[in-house]
Design a protein around this motif. Structure first.
Motif, short mmCIF file in Angstrom:
data_model
loop_
_atom_site.label_atom_id
_atom_site.label_comp_id
_atom_site.label_asym_id
_atom_site.label_seq_id
_atom_site.Cartn_x
_atom_site.Cartn_y
_atom_site.Cartn_z
N VAL A 1 5.17 12.54 0.44
CA VAL A 1 4.66 11.48 1.33
C VAL A 1 5.48 11.44 2.61
O VAL A 1 6.68 11.21 2.59
CB VAL A 1 4.70 10.10 0.62
CG1 VAL A 1 4.24 9.01 1.58
CG2 VAL A 1 3.85 10.12 -0.63
N LEU B 1 0.96 3.61 8.99
CA LEU B 1 -0.15 2.87 8.40
C LEU B 1 -0.55 1.68 9.26
O LEU B 1 -1.74 1.44 9.48
CB LEU B 1 0.22 2.40 6.99
CG LEU B 1 0.35 3.49 5.93
CD1 LEU B 1 0.97 2.91 4.66
CD2 LEU B 1 -0.99 4.13 5.63
N VAL C 1 0.85 -1.20 0.00
CA VAL C 1 0.00 0.00 0.00
C VAL C 1 0.88 1.25 0.00
O VAL C 1 0.65 2.18 -0.78
CB VAL C 1 -0.97 -0.01 1.21
CG1 VAL C 1 -1.64 1.35 1.40
CG2 VAL C 1 -2.02 -1.12 1.03
N LEU C 2 1.91 1.26 0.83
CA LEU C 2 2.82 2.40 0.87
C LEU C 2 3.54 2.58 -0.47
O LEU C 2 3.74 3.71 -0.93
CB LEU C 2 3.82 2.26 2.02
CG LEU C 2 4.75 3.45 2.24
CD1 LEU C 2 3.99 4.75 2.45
CD2 LEU C 2 5.67 3.17 3.42
N ILE D 1 -6.06 4.27 -5.84
CA ILE D 1 -4.80 4.15 -6.57
C ILE D 1 -4.78 2.82 -7.30
O ILE D 1 -5.03 1.77 -6.70
CB ILE D 1 -3.59 4.21 -5.60
CG1 ILE D 1 -3.65 5.46 -4.72
CG2 ILE D 1 -2.28 4.15 -6.39
CD1 ILE D 1 -2.63 5.44 -3.57
N ILE E 1 1.11 4.31 -2.70
CA ILE E 1 0.97 5.71 -2.27
C ILE E 1 2.13 6.54 -2.84
O ILE E 1 1.92 7.63 -3.38
CB ILE E 1 0.91 5.82 -0.74
CG1 ILE E 1 -0.41 5.23 -0.21
CG2 ILE E 1 1.09 7.27 -0.28
CD1 ILE E 1 -0.46 5.05 1.29
N ASN E 2 3.33 6.00 -2.75
CA ASN E 2 4.49 6.71 -3.29
C ASN E 2 4.42 6.81 -4.82
O ASN E 2 4.81 7.84 -5.39
CB ASN E 2 5.79 6.04 -2.84
CG ASN E 2 6.14 6.43 -1.42
OD1 ASN E 2 6.36 7.60 -1.12
ND2 ASN E 2 6.18 5.46 -0.53
N CYS F 1 -9.09 0.28 4.41
CA CYS F 1 -8.42 0.22 3.12
C CYS F 1 -8.88 -1.03 2.38
O CYS F 1 -8.85 -2.13 2.93
CB CYS F 1 -6.90 0.19 3.31
SG CYS F 1 -5.97 0.23 1.78
N GLU G 1 -9.94 8.95 0.52
CA GLU G 1 -8.68 9.68 0.50
C GLU G 1 -7.92 9.44 -0.79
O GLU G 1 -7.44 10.37 -1.42
CB GLU G 1 -7.81 9.30 1.70
CG GLU G 1 -6.49 10.03 1.78
CD GLU G 1 -6.63 11.53 1.96
OE1 GLU G 1 -5.67 12.25 1.57
OE2 GLU G 1 -7.66 12.02 2.46
N ASP G 2 -7.82 8.19 -1.18
CA ASP G 2 -7.13 7.87 -2.42
C ASP G 2 -7.68 6.59 -3.01
O ASP G 2 -7.96 5.63 -2.29
CB ASP G 2 -5.62 7.69 -2.19
CG ASP G 2 -4.87 9.01 -2.17
OD1 ASP G 2 -5.15 9.86 -3.04
OD2 ASP G 2 -4.01 9.18 -1.30
#
Length: 158
Positions: A32, A39, A15-16, A85, A19-20, A52, A82-83
Motif C-alpha cells: 500500500v 485519499l 478506510v485507509l 473490504i 485498505i492496509n 467510496c 477497486e475493492d
C-alpha cells in the motif's frame, strides 16, 4: 448495522486502515502506497477520482466499497469496483452483500453497462460470494499491469 452510505473525508483514516488490513490478508503487507492525504485529495475535490461506500457498526466503519468509472470500447461507461473490504471480524454477517448491493444500485443509477472487478484466484470464499450474486468470474482472463517501475522501464525503451 446501518445501510451503506457515501463516505466522507472524515471516514478516510478508517478506510485507509481497512485498505492496509486487506493488503495483509492478500499477502502484500508492504504494497500500500496510497496515503491519507491521497485519499482525501483524490476523493474529495471538484473532480473526485472515486466514490467510496462505507458501512458502520456501532459508529465504526467496518466495510468499504471503492468504485470509479471506466470506459469500455465495447460497452461505453462501466464502473470498476477497486475493492470491497469487510473487517475480518465482521465477515460472513451480510456486510459484503449490503456494500455490493449499494454498488450495483449506484451503477444502475448512473447508467453503467457493466460493473467489473478482480478477485484473487485463491480467494475461494470471495469467488463463491460473487458467483452467488450472479457475477461472472472470468477465469480465462489475466490481469495485466505496468507498475511505476514498469512504466519507467517501458519509457526508457522508446
Amino acid at each position: 448495522m446501518i445501510n451503506p452510505r457515501i463516505a466522507t473525508k472524515q471516514d478516510m483514516p478508517r478506510v485507509l486502515e481497512l485498505i492496509n488490513q486487506l493488503a495483509v490478508f492478500e499477502k502484500e503487507p508492504d504494497a500500500v502506497e496510497v496515503t491519507l492525504s491521497d485519499l482525501e485529495r483524490d476523493g474529495f475535490n471538484s473532480n473526485p477520482k472515486f466514490t467510496c461506500f462505507v458501512l458502520e457498526i456501532d459508529n465504526v466503519v467496518e466495510g468499504i466499497a471503492l468504485v470509479y468509472p471506466r470506459y469500455s470500447t465495447w460497452k461505453g461507461i462501466v464502473l470498476h469496483l477497486e475493492d470491497l473490504i469487510v473487517n475480518e471480524k465482521f465477515r460472513g454477517k451480510g456486510i459484503g452483500t449490503q456494500l455490493l448491493d449499494a454498488v450495483v444500485k449506484y451503477g444502475k443509477k448512473i447508467g453503467v453497462k457493466r460493473i467489473s472487478w478482480e478477485v484473487l484466484d485463491w480467494n475461494e470464499p470471495a469467488i463463491k460470494f460473487y458467483e452467488s450474486k450472479g457475477a461472472n468470474v472470468m477465469r480465462d482472463w489475466d490481469v495485466v499491469q505496468l507498475d511505476e517501475k514498469g512504466i519507467e522501464n517501458y519509457l526508457k525503451q522508446l
